[in-house]
Design a protein around this motif. Structure first.
Motif, PDB file in Angstrom:
ATOM      1  N   ILE A  48     -23.187 -51.306  10.148  1.00 46.18           N
ATOM      2  CA  ILE A  48     -22.663 -52.021   8.981  1.00 46.18           C
ATOM      3  C   ILE A  48     -21.493 -52.895   9.427  1.00 46.18           C
ATOM      4  O   ILE A  48     -20.660 -52.460  10.232  1.00 46.18           O
ATOM      5  CB  ILE A  48     -22.293 -51.014   7.864  1.00 46.18           C
ATOM      6  N   ASP A  49     -21.475 -54.138   8.954  1.00 47.04           N
ATOM      7  CA  ASP A  49     -20.388 -55.061   9.299  1.00 47.04           C
ATOM      8  C   ASP A  49     -19.242 -54.871   8.326  1.00 47.04           C
ATOM      9  O   ASP A  49     -19.449 -54.876   7.108  1.00 47.04           O
ATOM     10  CB  ASP A  49     -20.858 -56.519   9.174  1.00 47.04           C
ATOM     11  N   ASP A  50     -18.025 -54.772   8.878  1.00 48.91           N
ATOM     12  CA  ASP A  50     -16.843 -54.688   8.028  1.00 48.91           C
ATOM     13  C   ASP A  50     -16.316 -56.098   7.844  1.00 48.91           C
ATOM     14  O   ASP A  50     -16.005 -56.786   8.815  1.00 48.91           O
ATOM     15  CB  ASP A  50     -15.801 -53.792   8.717  1.00 48.91           C
ATOM     16  N   HIS A  77     -13.302 -51.810  -0.244  1.00 50.11           N
ATOM     17  CA  HIS A  77     -13.831 -52.335   1.024  1.00 50.11           C
ATOM     18  C   HIS A  77     -14.789 -53.497   0.787  1.00 50.11           C
ATOM     19  O   HIS A  77     -15.320 -53.644  -0.304  1.00 50.11           O
ATOM     20  CB  HIS A  77     -14.650 -51.257   1.740  1.00 50.11           C
ATOM     21  N   ARG A  94     -18.251 -54.611   2.929  1.00 47.55           N
ATOM     22  CA  ARG A  94     -19.105 -54.309   4.083  1.00 47.55           C
ATOM     23  C   ARG A  94     -20.541 -54.696   3.782  1.00 47.55           C
ATOM     24  O   ARG A  94     -20.983 -54.581   2.644  1.00 47.55           O
ATOM     25  CB  ARG A  94     -19.093 -52.799   4.380  1.00 47.55           C
TER      26      ARG A  94
END
Ligand SMILES: Cc1cc2nc3c(=O)[nH]c(=O)nc-3n(C[C@H](O)[C@H](O)[C@H](O)COP(=O)(O)OP(=O)(O)OC[C@H]3O[C@@H](n4cnc5c(N)ncnc54)[C@H](O)[C@@H]3O)c2cc1C
Length: 490
Positions: A178-180, A269, A271
């Motif tokens: 998963i990309d933050d 967040h 993501r």
């Protein structure tokens, strides 16, 4: 232990998973939803859904129930600490879906409506207290293992959908990264029961006060929410203390007008999962994407995933379509979600400024923009579908198709007449649909008289004889009806 079998196994009985289950069940696809908890998640989360989501709720049969406990969102304003208007969005007009553009809700009530609808579906079952533990995947499907109060259970399915929230054990088990996107802010969320609505704001507010960025929004009937950014050095257990919350609410002068119902601390967040499909594994909702709540779009995005995915699964499972069709899911949904996440981050970065000098600079720039008429102030448009199962190059392809409605009481809406499948609306007489699975309707059809002029307007604006609308109400393409029918064949 018997192994259970189904076409689609959904892990997670939140709004994304249950909405998907309802769509699949209505199409006759055998579906198991495995949910680790017994009860619906009780803490503060979604307070807003947009008009497209109400249409999705309409399509799964719960719009009236949800709307009975919701209210329209009205204006959404970003204010300086001394209450000057930085941004003011007018979200009072109806949306293209035929429902109010902005709707304030109570997420557990919405989820309860979805679950109670599911209880009446013969083709889908929700297994509560089933905790996903592991899975083995093969090209033909998946075997997933669960811990349950009655001992271990295994389900064999053609597809597994991880709708299991931000931490997504299914995503983990599939090895999907998963990309933050770089947003990480701690906030306290406080929901209240309202006793005196006259003492509360009649609009949704972001107070961009560097001393304590604060959100104040309406919710479903009888509730109101505040969110307070947590300052460095403040601990969760301290800010959750009722006396601390009473101090935070004091400037709003609502003592006696509201009582505290529930509270929670979250880190907001942003993501995005790198892959939303890996063989028989698909991800939906927070498992695939998370965003800060400033745009009120996290749950909305998960429900759009469900509306996008169900009919592709049906085409593959029931009509023998090539399962590469499922690759279109991420191609279609990710740009839309990315656009919405970017908007939510932009809103969040505007609000979460705690340095007084930076806040003063932001305020003067935004006030100048507003004075010069350069501020955005209308309904937000979400990115259309630009790749996937659309007829590229044809007018309107990938855009959202409106739902005309009558002003009768109760209102009649187009989808109620047409039902759930793909639709071809044509103004050039009856066209044979062959084995395309399409329902063809002439504009002259007496059952859609109330919608005729709106449909005709759409066709005239796009210079087309016909439009083919997908089951999720996005336009496949427009133009000559026979060409559209031929192009729709999987
Ligand atoms: C403060 C706040 C405000 C928000 N406001 C809004 C808003 O106004 N509008 C909006 O659209 N969104 C909003 N959101 C976001 C919204 O709440 C989420 O996006 C939404 O709940 C995601 O739904 P989901 O079904 O994808 O995941 P979830 O609701 O998280 O559901 C996942 C389910 O999977 C289950 N699960 C997890 N692990 C397992 C396992 N191992 N086995 C079986 N089951 C499992 C969980 O128990 C859970 O029930 C807000 C969120 C927060 C925190």
């Amino acid at each position: 232990m018997a192994v259970r079998e189904c076409d689609v196994l959904i892990v997670g009985g939140g709004p994304s998973g249950v909405t998907l289950g309802l769509f699949l069940a209505a199409a006759g696809v055998s579906t198991i939803i495995a949910e680790k908890e017994q009860a619906i998640y009780p803490l503060p989360r979604g307070a807003h859904i947009d008009h497209e989501i109400v249409r999705i709720l309409q399509n799964v049969g719960v719009a009236e129930d949800v709307m009975a406990t919701s209210r329209t969102g009205g204006r959404y304003e970003f204010l300086t600490a001394d209450r000057q208007i930085l941004l003011s969005f007018d979200w009072t007009a109806p949306g293209a879906s035929g429902w109010p553009y902005s709707n304030m809700i109570h997420q557990p009530s919405l989820e309860a409506a979805l679950r109670s609808r599911l209880a009446g579906c013969p083709d889908a079952v929700l297994q509560a207290e089933w905790t996903f533990v592991s899975m083995e995947t093969a090209s033909q499907g998946v075997s997933a293992h669960f811990a349950t109060p009655a001992g271990p259970e295994t389900v064999r399915a053609r597809f597994i959908v991880g709708a299991d929230g931000a931490r997504s054990p299914v995503r983990e088990a599939a090895g999907i990264a998963i990309d933050d996107l770089g947003f990480d802010e701690p906030w306290l969320v406080v929901d209240t029961i309202v006793h005196d609505p006259a003492r509360l704001p009649d609009r949704n507010l972001q107070v961009c006060d560097p001393a304590r960025p604060t959100t104040c929004v309406m919710m479903g009937n009888g509730r109101h929410r505040w969110e307070f950014m947590i300052r460095p050095g403040e601990r969760s257990e301290d800010v959750l203390d009722d006396a601390f919350i009473a101090d935070l609410l004091r400037p709003w002068d609502v003592e006696g007008a509201v009582t505290l119902e529930r509270k929670a601390v979250y880190r907001f967040h942003a993501r995005l999962a790198k892959q939303w499909r890996l063989g028989p594994v698909l991800l939906a909702g927070d498992a695939a994407h998370q965003m800060p709540p400033f745009a009120g779009q996290g749950m909305c995005s998960g429900m759009r995933d469900a509306a996008n995915l169900w009919w592709k699964l049906v085409e593959v499972i029931q009509s023998g379509a090539d399962d590469r069709l499922l690759d279109a899911y991420q191609a279609e949904r990710e740009p839309n979600v990315r656009g919405i996440v970017d908007m939510a981050i932009l809103m969040g970065r505007t609000v979460c400024v705690t340095d007084p000098e930076a806040a003063a600079a932001r305020d003067s720039a935004m006030l100048a923009d507003r004075a010069a008429g350069r501020s955005p102030d209308a309904q937000a448009g979400y990115p259309p579908i630009s790749a996937g199962r659309i007829l590229g190059g044809s007018a309107g392809a990938g855009g959202y198709f409106p739902q005309p409605w009558s002003n009768d009481q109760p209102a009649l809406r187009l989808d109620d007449v047409t039902g759930p499948g793909p639709m071809l609306f044509s103004r050039s007489g009856t066209v044979p649909a062959g084995n395309s699975g399409l329902r063809v309707m002439e504009l002259a059809d007496p059952s859609i008289t109330f919608a005729k002029s709106a449909l005709e307007d759409w066709l005239v604006r796009h210079d087309a004889d016909a439009v083919l609308v997908r089951p999720d109400h996005y336009v496949f393409g427009s133009g000559d009806p026979a060409r559209l029918i031929a192009a729709w064949q999987p």
